[in-house]
Motif scaffolding. Structure first.
Motif, PDB file in Angstrom:
ATOM      1  N   GLN A  63      -4.865  -6.437  -5.488  1.00  0.00           N
ATOM      2  CA  GLN A  63      -3.996  -6.472  -4.318  1.00  0.00           C
ATOM      3  C   GLN A  63      -2.523  -6.244  -4.638  1.00  0.00           C
ATOM      4  O   GLN A  63      -1.772  -5.701  -3.823  1.00  0.00           O
ATOM      5  N   PHE A  64      -2.075  -6.651  -5.836  1.00  0.00           N
ATOM      6  CA  PHE A  64      -0.669  -6.524  -6.173  1.00  0.00           C
ATOM      7  C   PHE A  64      -0.311  -5.149  -6.732  1.00  0.00           C
ATOM      8  O   PHE A  64       0.872  -4.861  -6.922  1.00  0.00           O
ATOM      9  N   ALA A  65      -1.302  -4.310  -7.002  1.00  0.00           N
ATOM     10  CA  ALA A  65      -1.010  -3.033  -7.653  1.00  0.00           C
ATOM     11  C   ALA A  65      -0.031  -2.165  -6.860  1.00  0.00           C
ATOM     12  O   ALA A  65       0.961  -1.676  -7.428  1.00  0.00           O
ATOM     13  N   PRO A  66      -0.246  -1.936  -5.547  1.00  0.00           N
ATOM     14  CA  PRO A  66       0.732  -1.115  -4.826  1.00  0.00           C
ATOM     15  C   PRO A  66       2.131  -1.729  -4.804  1.00  0.00           C
ATOM     16  O   PRO A  66       3.127  -1.002  -4.721  1.00  0.00           O
ATOM     17  N   TYR A  67       2.215  -3.053  -4.895  1.00  0.00           N
ATOM     18  CA  TYR A  67       3.528  -3.700  -4.902  1.00  0.00           C
ATOM     19  C   TYR A  67       4.297  -3.375  -6.180  1.00  0.00           C
ATOM     20  O   TYR A  67       5.532  -3.333  -6.166  1.00  0.00           O
ATOM     21  N   ALA A  68       3.572  -3.154  -7.278  1.00  0.00           N
ATOM     22  CA  ALA A  68       4.235  -2.710  -8.504  1.00  0.00           C
ATOM     23  C   ALA A  68       4.815  -1.311  -8.313  1.00  0.00           C
ATOM     24  O   ALA A  68       5.896  -0.997  -8.829  1.00  0.00           O
ATOM     25  N   GLY A  69       4.093  -0.469  -7.577  1.00  0.00           N
ATOM     26  CA  GLY A  69       4.628   0.852  -7.261  1.00  0.00           C
ATOM     27  C   GLY A  69       5.877   0.760  -6.402  1.00  0.00           C
ATOM     28  O   GLY A  69       6.872   1.462  -6.637  1.00  0.00           O
ATOM     29  N   GLU A  70       5.841  -0.127  -5.397  1.00  0.00           N
ATOM     30  CA  GLU A  70       7.015  -0.299  -4.535  1.00  0.00           C
ATOM     31  C   GLU A  70       8.192  -0.867  -5.308  1.00  0.00           C
ATOM     32  O   GLU A  70       9.339  -0.424  -5.122  1.00  0.00           O
ATOM     33  N   ALA A  71       7.942  -1.854  -6.185  1.00  0.00           N
ATOM     34  CA  ALA A  71       9.023  -2.420  -6.997  1.00  0.00           C
ATOM     35  C   ALA A  71       9.680  -1.339  -7.845  1.00  0.00           C
ATOM     36  O   ALA A  71      10.907  -1.322  -8.031  1.00  0.00           O
ATOM     37  N   THR A  72       8.869  -0.412  -8.367  1.00  0.00           N
ATOM     38  CA  THR A  72       9.400   0.699  -9.163  1.00  0.00           C
ATOM     39  C   THR A  72      10.267   1.611  -8.311  1.00  0.00           C
ATOM     40  O   THR A  72      11.362   2.022  -8.727  1.00  0.00           O
ATOM     41  N   GLU A  73       9.791   1.923  -7.109  1.00  0.00           N
ATOM     42  CA  GLU A  73      10.568   2.800  -6.226  1.00  0.00           C
ATOM     43  C   GLU A  73      11.893   2.146  -5.830  1.00  0.00           C
ATOM     44  O   GLU A  73      12.930   2.811  -5.749  1.00  0.00           O
ATOM     45  N   VAL A  74      11.865   0.833  -5.590  1.00  0.00           N
ATOM     46  CA  VAL A  74      13.100   0.115  -5.256  1.00  0.00           C
ATOM     47  C   VAL A  74      14.075   0.175  -6.431  1.00  0.00           C
ATOM     48  O   VAL A  74      15.275   0.439  -6.255  1.00  0.00           O
ATOM     49  N   LEU A  75      13.577  -0.055  -7.639  1.00  0.00           N
ATOM     50  CA  LEU A  75      14.435  -0.011  -8.820  1.00  0.00           C
ATOM     51  C   LEU A  75      15.011   1.387  -9.025  1.00  0.00           C
ATOM     52  O   LEU A  75      16.212   1.541  -9.309  1.00  0.00           O
ATOM     53  N   LEU A  76      14.200   2.424  -8.849  1.00  0.00           N
ATOM     54  CA  LEU A  76      14.696   3.794  -9.006  1.00  0.00           C
ATOM     55  C   LEU A  76      15.759   4.111  -7.957  1.00  0.00           C
ATOM     56  O   LEU A  76      16.754   4.790  -8.259  1.00  0.00           O
ATOM     57  N   GLN A  77      15.562   3.632  -6.730  1.00  0.00           N
ATOM     58  CA  GLN A  77      16.564   3.851  -5.686  1.00  0.00           C
ATOM     59  C   GLN A  77      17.876   3.171  -6.044  1.00  0.00           C
ATOM     60  O   GLN A  77      18.956   3.736  -5.851  1.00  0.00           O
ATOM     61  N   ALA A  78      17.779   1.955  -6.585  1.00  0.00           N
ATOM     62  CA  ALA A  78      18.992   1.238  -6.985  1.00  0.00           C
ATOM     63  C   ALA A  78      19.681   1.923  -8.161  1.00  0.00           C
ATOM     64  O   ALA A  78      20.918   1.977  -8.223  1.00  0.00           O
ATOM     65  N   ILE A  79      18.886   2.433  -9.117  1.00  0.00           N
ATOM     66  CA  ILE A  79      19.466   3.175 -10.249  1.00  0.00           C
ATOM     67  C   ILE A  79      20.199   4.407  -9.739  1.00  0.00           C
ATOM     68  O   ILE A  79      21.299   4.746 -10.211  1.00  0.00           O
TER      69      ILE A  79
END
Length: 443
Positions: free
Chosen positions: A358-374
């Motif tokens: 269940q948490f797998a897509p949330y890891a993808g979202e966390a990555t996208e959020v971090l890339l957006q912030a970078i």
């Protein structure tokens, strides 16, 4: 010609020397080019895996994941790492003008299969010292996050941003003394894409009210701050709803829980609620609950998110069947269209035929959020950390929402799952604000 490659870094002890190879050409004329190690990112030391990079040219910076890669959480963490890779693939391994490499790090130890406080601190120290490291996706366990955040907060060159796909402990983002300890510089560097335990505690209290006769026994794992925090959140919401609540603890190291469950049975509960992790001997606990107190159909069993994984069903020898448990946020099947497509792609990449954790897509979202912030922070640690707060997600994997000033997402749905041969989504609860506020108040 720009090279597209997966850079492999051999990590030996604490060595930070990076070396890699890149291949280009066709089957008839294949050539190999070496990566210029004077410009390629340095590798983090063990317990981190090899550096990965599949973008064009050479990586300019590095992000790491920090997850428990051993024990009962290994399968879930491996899927989360694959979700990070997929998100990087979708972004062409770039954040704005910055080419981003990735390294998967382990915060667990073989002896217990659990996250380890010293390992978390050691990892954080390595992240803070490596000037190439500009962000972390993690952690899964809130206790590990509490060890890592202050070290990253004091890092040379500014606080290192961290975005979690799974931490739910309220205190990680709350105001007050806990925040002062976690953020010694006074600047925030941590955000999460998952609703915190106040939402989960409120939703499970609503569920317990619906499923029980008004009397509930709450069990939480002894000596675990995350389990205690979840128990406190549940108690706050249960009190507001007027539930009759009794609270007990279980010892994760016990051989069996027959005596404990006899105490539970004498209380004649309408439901039993568990706050803890599968790794805390929950399989044995659930098996003894069914044997002594009654089936999950007769006396409903309700669990927090640390139990909503396949290993709970497997380790209970099937006794978990009929159990209701939660995941903050939405199930992969119920994500927004962008997230549902991502989940389908991830499931294809993972293969194996089993359900997606269940948490797998949330890891993808966390990555996208971090890339957006970078992208917004220009790969500067401090500026990237600052960019997390107020960050707006439009049509992201979890839909459209905002990261608030404390690092929490602006939406808080909680999915309820029913355990059978696997966990399947049964319901979704978005608790009212007053009940969430009650859950956030420590008894």
């Amino acid at each position: 010609m720009l090279l597209r490659f997966r850079q492999l870094i051999a990590v030996a002890g604490a060595s930070l020397l990076a070396a890699g190879v890149a291949a280009c050409g066709n089957d008839e004329d294949e050539t190999t080019a070496a990566v210029d190690t004077t410009t390629a990112v340095k590798a983090l030391p063990s317990p981190c895996a090899d550096v990965e990079y599949e973008g064009e040219g050479e990586p300019d910076a590095l992000i790491a994941s920090d997850l428990p890669m051993q024990g009962d959480s290994a399968e879930r963490s491996e899927e989360m790492v694959e979700a990070i890779r997929l998100a990087l693939d979708d972004a062409d391994w770039r954040a704005g003008d910055t080419n981003v490499a990735f390294q998967a790090c382990d915060d667990s130890i073989a002896k217990t299969g659990l996250w380890d406080a010293k390992t978390c601190r050691d990892n954080a120290t390595a992240y803070a010292k490596d000037p190439d490291l500009i962000g972390v996706v993690g952690t899964y366990n809130s206790g590990c996050a509490a060890e890592i955040i202050p070290i990253l907060n004091r890092a040379p060159g500014g606080p290192v941003p961290m975005v979690s796909p799974g931490n739910t402990l309220v205190d990680l983002t709350e105001k007050g003394k806990a925040a002062e300890d976690l953020y010694p510089t006074g600047e925030r560097n941590y955000a999460r894409v998952i609703p915190n335990d106040a939402f989960q505690g409120a939703a499970l209290a609503e569920l317990a009210e619906r499923e029980s006769n008004g009397t509930v026994v709450l069990l939480y794992a002894a000596h675990d701050p995350t389990s205690l925090g979840q128990a406190n959140n549940f108690q706050g919401a249960a009190k507001k709803l007027g539930l009759k609540l009794r609270t007990l603890t279980w010892d994760p190291k016990a051989d069996d829980y027959a005596a404990l469950m006899k105490k539970v049975a004498k209380l004649d509960p309408g439901a039993v609620v568990l706050a803890g992790l599968t790794e805390q001997n929950a399989g044995q606990l659930i098996s003894d609950k069914v044997d002594v107190v009654g089936s999950n159909e007769k006396v409903p069993l309700i669990g927090f998110d640390g139990l909503t994984q396949q290993s709970t069903i497997d380790k209970s020898d099937g006794a978990a069947k009929g159990m209701l448990s939660s995941i903050p946020g939405r199930a992969p099947q119920n994500l927004a269209p962008t997230g549902a497509e991502f989940a389908d792609q991830l499931e294809e990449r993972i293969g194996g035929g089993g359900p997606l954790e269940q948490f797998a897509p949330y890891a993808g979202e966390a990555t996208e959020v971090l890339l957006q912030a970078i992208d917004e922070g220009g790969a500067d640690r401090a500026k990237t950390s600052a960019a997390l707060f107020g960050l707006e997600r439009e049509d992201g994997l979890l839909g459209s929402y905002e990261i608030d000033a404390f690092g929490d997402p602006s939406e808080g749905p909680v999915t309820i799952f029913l355990a059978g041969d696997t966990f399947e989504p049964e319901d979704e609860i978005t608790p009212p604000a007053d009940l969430v506020a009650a859950a956030a108040q420590t008894p």
